[in-house]
Design an enzyme around this catalytic site. Structure first.
Site, PDB file in Angstrom:
ATOM      1  CD  GLU A  20      -4.921 -10.924  -5.977  1.00  0.00           C
ATOM      2  OE1 GLU A  20      -4.340  -9.939  -5.476  1.00  0.00           O
ATOM      3  OE2 GLU A  20      -6.110 -11.201  -5.747  1.00  0.00           O
ATOM      4  CB  CYS A  78      -3.644  -6.424  -5.995  1.00  0.00           C
ATOM      5  SG  CYS A  78      -5.136  -5.443  -5.845  1.00  0.00           S
ATOM      6  CE1 TYR A 130      -4.603   6.170   2.609  1.00  0.00           C
ATOM      7  CE2 TYR A 130      -6.988   6.322   2.405  1.00  0.00           C
ATOM      8  CZ  TYR A 130      -5.840   6.437   3.165  1.00  0.00           C
ATOM      9  OH  TYR A 130      -5.927   6.823   4.473  1.00  0.00           O
ATOM     10  CD  GLU A 147      -2.948  -1.264   2.188  1.00  0.00           C
ATOM     11  OE1 GLU A 147      -2.804  -0.552   3.204  1.00  0.00           O
ATOM     12  OE2 GLU A 147      -3.920  -2.030   2.014  1.00  0.00           O
TER      13      GLU A 147
HETATM   14  N1  THU Z   1      -6.094  -6.429  -2.411  1.00  0.00           N
HETATM   15  C1  THU Z   1      -5.285  -7.380  -2.977  1.00  0.00           C
HETATM   16  O1  THU Z   1      -4.087  -7.457  -2.687  1.00  0.00           O
HETATM   17  N2  THU Z   1      -5.846  -8.241  -3.865  1.00  0.00           N
HETATM   18  C2  THU Z   1      -7.163  -8.210  -4.241  1.00  0.00           C
HETATM   19  O2  THU Z   1      -7.570  -8.976  -5.118  1.00  0.00           O
HETATM   20  C3  THU Z   1      -8.088  -7.264  -3.620  1.00  0.00           C
HETATM   21  C4  THU Z   1      -7.495  -6.281  -2.695  1.00  0.00           C
HETATM   22  C5  THU Z   1      -5.484  -5.490  -1.446  1.00  0.00           C
HETATM   23  C6  THU Z   1      -5.410  -4.088  -1.942  1.00  0.00           C
HETATM   24  C7  THU Z   1      -5.358  -3.311  -0.640  1.00  0.00           C
HETATM   25  O3  THU Z   1      -4.004  -3.236  -0.208  1.00  0.00           O
HETATM   26  C8  THU Z   1      -6.135  -4.185   0.330  1.00  0.00           C
HETATM   27  O4  THU Z   1      -6.239  -5.458  -0.281  1.00  0.00           O
HETATM   28  C9  THU Z   1      -7.510  -3.670   0.670  1.00  0.00           C
HETATM   29  O5  THU Z   1      -8.223  -3.390  -0.475  1.00  0.00           O
END
Ligand code: THU
Length: 133
Positions: free
Chosen positions: A59, A57, A52, A48
Site C-alpha cells: 500500500e 508495504c 527486515y 522486502e
Molecule cells: N505487508 C504489506 O505489504 N501490507 C500490509 O498491510 C501488511 C504487511 C507486507 C510487509 C511484509 O513484506 C509482508 O507483508 C509480511 O509482513
C-alpha cells in the site's frame, strides 16, 4: 461487503500487482492498487530487505507511486495478499492506514488469493479519528 463488478475488477488488479512482490523473507506477497480521484490506477507491491525493518508495504509503495505522479486525492485502495488463506489476514497495517488518511481515502477493498472473498469497507470503518495536523 460489496461484490459488484468494479470491486471484483480491482481485486484482480491488486492480485496482479502482488505478482511483482519481492518477499523472499516472509514469502507473503501483497499487491495494492490506488484509485486516484482523477481515475488513474497506480499499482504497488511489497518490497522486502535483508534488514527486515526496511520492508515497504504494498500500500505504501502504491500510494508513494501515485503521489510522486501528482496525485493528491485518493478515492480508494484495493489490497490483495495472495498468500493469505482468506481475507481476514489481508487487512492493511496501521501505518498504511495512516498513509491513506493523508490523501482522503474513502474506501478500501480487501481480498486474499484467487477465489477468496472480496470485501469493501469505508475508510472510516478501518481508521476512525485518523491523525491530521
Ligand atoms: N505487508 C504489506 O505489504 N501490507 C500490509 O498491510 C501488511 C504487511 C507486507 C510487509 C511484509 O513484506 C509482508 O507483508 C509480511 O509482513
Amino acid at each position: 461487503m460489496n461484490l459488484d463488478e468494479p470491486a471484483l475488477g480491482l481485486a484482480g488488479e491488486a492480485r496482479r500487482a502482488a505478482l511483482g512482490a519481492y518477499a523472499p523473507y516472509s514469502n507473503f506477497r501483497v499487491g495494492a492498487v490506488v484509485v486516484a480521484s482523477g481515475g488513474g490506477h497506480y499499482p504497488g507491491s511489497n518490497v522486502e530487505n535483508a534488514a527486515y525493518g526496511s520492508a515497504i508495504c504494498a500500500e505504501a509503495n502504491a500510494i508513494s507511486t501515485a503521489v510522486a505522479r501528482g496525485v493528491r486525492k485518493i478515492e480508494g485502495v484495493a489490497v490483495a495478499c495472495i498468500d493469505a488463506e482468506d481475507a481476514d489476514g489481508a487487512y492493511p497495517c496501521g501505518n498504511c492506514r495512516q498513509l491513506m488518511n493523508e490523501f482522503g481515502v474513502e474506501w478500501v477493498i480487501v481480498t486474499a488469493g484467487e477465489g477468496a472473498e472480496v470485501r469493501r469497507h469505508s475508510f472510516e470503518e478501518l481508521h476512525p479519528h485518523g491523525f491530521t495536523l
